[in-house]
Design a protein around this motif. Structure first.
Motif, PDB file in Angstrom:
ATOM      1  N   ARG A  59      -3.092   2.131   0.560  1.00 39.95           N
ATOM      2  CA  ARG A  59      -1.943   1.529  -0.108  1.00 39.95           C
ATOM      3  C   ARG A  59      -1.021   2.602  -0.660  1.00 39.95           C
ATOM      4  NH1 ARG A  59      -4.758  -3.140  -3.653  1.00 39.95           N
ATOM      5  NH2 ARG A  59      -6.641  -2.546  -2.543  1.00 39.95           N
ATOM      6  N   GLU A 117      -3.457   8.001   2.692  1.00 44.17           N
ATOM      7  CA  GLU A 117      -4.226   7.021   1.935  1.00 44.17           C
ATOM      8  C   GLU A 117      -3.681   5.622   2.176  1.00 44.17           C
ATOM      9  OE1 GLU A 117      -6.937   7.800  -0.284  1.00 44.17           O
ATOM     10  OE2 GLU A 117      -6.774   9.647   0.850  1.00 44.17           O
ATOM     11  N   SER A 131      -5.157  14.587   0.533  1.00 44.02           N
ATOM     12  CA  SER A 131      -5.228  15.972   0.078  1.00 44.02           C
ATOM     13  C   SER A 131      -6.321  16.723   0.835  1.00 44.02           C
ATOM     14  CB  SER A 131      -5.498  15.987  -1.431  1.00 44.02           C
ATOM     15  OG  SER A 131      -6.620  15.152  -1.716  1.00 44.02           O
ATOM     16  N   ARG A 132      -6.771  16.145   1.964  1.00 42.69           N
ATOM     17  CA  ARG A 132      -7.939  16.696   2.656  1.00 42.69           C
ATOM     18  C   ARG A 132      -7.636  16.998   4.119  1.00 42.69           C
ATOM     19  NH1 ARG A 132      -9.848  11.993   0.322  1.00 42.69           N
ATOM     20  NH2 ARG A 132     -10.050  10.966   2.340  1.00 42.69           N
ATOM     21  N   ARG A 171      -8.050   2.686  -6.364  1.00 44.51           N
ATOM     22  CA  ARG A 171      -7.021   3.517  -5.740  1.00 44.51           C
ATOM     23  C   ARG A 171      -5.661   2.885  -5.805  1.00 44.51           C
ATOM     24  NH1 ARG A 171     -10.727   5.557  -0.602  1.00 44.51           N
ATOM     25  NH2 ARG A 171     -12.559   5.780  -1.882  1.00 44.51           N
ATOM     26  N   TRP A 172      -5.538   1.776  -6.503  1.00 42.96           N
ATOM     27  CA  TRP A 172      -4.245   1.097  -6.536  1.00 42.96           C
ATOM     28  C   TRP A 172      -3.791   0.892  -7.978  1.00 42.96           C
ATOM     29  CZ3 TRP A 172      -5.714  -3.437  -8.972  1.00 42.96           C
ATOM     30  CH2 TRP A 172      -7.025  -3.876  -8.754  1.00 42.96           C
ATOM     31  N   VAL A 193      -6.044  20.234  -0.824  1.00 43.55           N
ATOM     32  CA  VAL A 193      -6.948  20.491  -1.943  1.00 43.55           C
ATOM     33  C   VAL A 193      -8.355  20.780  -1.425  1.00 43.55           C
ATOM     34  CG1 VAL A 193      -8.075  19.405  -3.960  1.00 43.55           C
ATOM     35  CG2 VAL A 193      -5.622  19.099  -3.566  1.00 43.55           C
ATOM     36  N   TRP A 206      -7.503  12.638  -4.678  1.00 42.28           N
ATOM     37  CA  TRP A 206      -6.430  12.897  -5.637  1.00 42.28           C
ATOM     38  C   TRP A 206      -6.081  11.571  -6.281  1.00 42.28           C
ATOM     39  CZ3 TRP A 206      -5.044  17.599  -7.106  1.00 42.28           C
ATOM     40  CH2 TRP A 206      -3.900  17.726  -7.921  1.00 42.28           C
ATOM     41  N   TYR A 244       0.136  -8.859  -0.201  1.00 40.87           N
ATOM     42  CA  TYR A 244      -1.093  -8.097   0.066  1.00 40.87           C
ATOM     43  C   TYR A 244      -2.121  -8.965   0.794  1.00 40.87           C
ATOM     44  CZ  TYR A 244      -5.537  -5.756  -0.904  1.00 40.87           C
ATOM     45  OH  TYR A 244      -6.770  -5.178  -0.783  1.00 40.87           O
ATOM     46  N   TYR A 265      -1.088  -4.906  -9.909  1.00 36.22           N
ATOM     47  CA  TYR A 265       0.011  -5.665  -9.322  1.00 36.22           C
ATOM     48  C   TYR A 265       0.793  -6.362 -10.424  1.00 36.22           C
ATOM     49  CZ  TYR A 265      -1.741  -4.879  -4.608  1.00 36.22           C
ATOM     50  OH  TYR A 265      -2.117  -4.304  -3.423  1.00 36.22           O
ATOM     51  N   ARG A 313       0.325   7.223   0.557  1.00 34.15           N
ATOM     52  CA  ARG A 313       0.374   8.567  -0.014  1.00 34.15           C
ATOM     53  C   ARG A 313      -0.476   9.491   0.837  1.00 34.15           C
ATOM     54  NH1 ARG A 313      -2.300   8.166  -5.381  1.00 34.15           N
ATOM     55  NH2 ARG A 313      -3.995   7.893  -3.913  1.00 34.15           N
TER      56      ARG A 313
END
Lengths: 169, 192
Positions: free
Chosen positions: B87, B85, B93-94, A30-31, B130, A148, A43, A34, B90
């Motif tokens: 990091r 979310e 979408s839920r 999800r990232w 979404v 997403w 971090y 770096y 953001r």
């Protein structure tokens, strides 16, 4: 494959940079990769060290981390979401599976109120499916358009390991 | 599509403090709160506090009314966006949907219509949405049927998903996603 888990230290920044800067490692994560040791240090300091459960994956006999495994809190104390990441040099050798098994053996005793560990795996992430299945997770279903990711809605497979499930040998 | 009889026509509106007694009617009923975290309320004042502290500040919480606008409040329905979310912060979408209906109004399709209306409203109001998700206890088939009739898709059973009154419960997870809307859009009847 023998692994040990331990808490991270700021000194682990260079080891962490190995996987944190790798676009292939980041592909299903999800990232974004770096770009600098400074950002990895931030971090470590701001997210990893204060985290409720975050561990470095070390190969037996070697103190240098090759990856990380963590349990993310969710809206309910009874469930946590497992995440893990491994430097590419150590893929395909059972390291992630061994680390996830170690994590499952530890978290129910260490995290207050935990009864369920879940893992959400992209439908296309075949390697990760194998890791969680070999570690003893049970597949529960596909969560449609759950996440997403990099501009697209992704279906994720939900897996769980609940308190009392047998840990595979 | 057949219009529902007027007495079961469902509208959703915002709550006010004046709805405390109506909310108390179902929130004090053990049959309604059986599958909820909270114990049944014993005093109307608890319902009033709940409206002030939880309902009014909530991103989307509506009273389910029957008998047209201004009709009796028989339940509630809420949609909660998931937190941002990790990091990058953001936004998610839920969102998650939940509902409760007074026992005397069960079995008339009220919850189903309320869920349909709430899903439509959520997607219309939140362009980032979404996936809309709802869970129902494995031992609550009535609630599972409501979600299925409302067009949600059953995805699986989540083991020990929530702890209800001290006991881990398995929950059936359902979803209604943006692409379901496009597929389900009715063909417009020819208008003269």
């Amino acid at each position: 494959m023998e692994v040990t888990l331990r808490r991270f230290e700021l000194l682990d920044v260079d080891a962490m940079m190995t996987w944190a800067s790798d676009p292939e490692v980041a592909a299903f994560c999800r990232w974004e990769p770096y770009a600098s040791t400074e950002s990895v240090l931030a971090y470590l300091r701001d997210t990893v060290l204060p985290h409720p459960w975050f561990r470095a994956i070390c190969l037996a006999g070697d103190g240098r981390p090759v990856g990380a495994v963590s349990l993310e809190p969710t809206a309910d104390a009874c469930r946590g979401e497992l995440g893990y990441v491994l430097a590419r040099a150590h893929w395909g050798q059972g390291v992630a599976t061994a680390a996830v098994r170690r994590a499952l053996a530890a978290v129910f005793g260490e995290v207050e109120g935990l009864s369920r560990v879940e893992a959400l795996v992209d439908v296309d992430n075949a390697a990760s499916h194998r890791v969680v299945e070999k570690a003893g997770f049970r597949r529960e279903g596909v969560l449609r358009r759950h996440y997403w990711h990099k501009g697209r809605a992704r279906d994720l497979v939900m897996y769980s390991f609940v308190s009392g499930d047998p840990l595979p040998q | 599509m057949e219009r529902p009889a007027p007495e079961t026509e469902v509208t959703l509106r915002e709550f006010t403090e004046a709805d405390a007694e109506a909310l108390f009617a179902w929130a004090s009923d053990p049959r309604v709160v059986l599958f909820q975290r909270r114990e049944a309320y014993a005093r109307v004042d608890e319902a009033r506090r709940y409206i002030l502290d939880h309902v009014l500040p909530h991103p989307w919480y509506r009273a389910i009314c029957v008998g047209g606008g201004g009709g009796a409040v028989v339940g509630s329905i809420s949609v909660k966006p998931d937190p941002a979310e990790e990091r990058g912060g953001r936004r998610s979408s839920r969102a998650s949907l939940g509902y409760r209906v007074a026992h005397g109004y069960w079995g008339r399709g009220i919850a189903t219509r309320a869920v349909q209306a709430a899903a439509e409203a959520a997607f219309a109001e939140w362009p980032w949405l979404v996936r809309l998700e709802a869970v129902a206890d494995v031992e609550n088939p009535a609630s599972q049927r409501v979600l299925e009739k409302a067009g949600f898709v059953r995805e699986g059973v989540l083991r020990s998903y929530v702890v209800l009154k001290g006991t881990p419960r398995d929950m059936v997870v359902f979803s209604f996603v943006d692409t379901d809307r496009e597929r389900n859009k009715p063909v417009e009847a020819h208008k003269d």
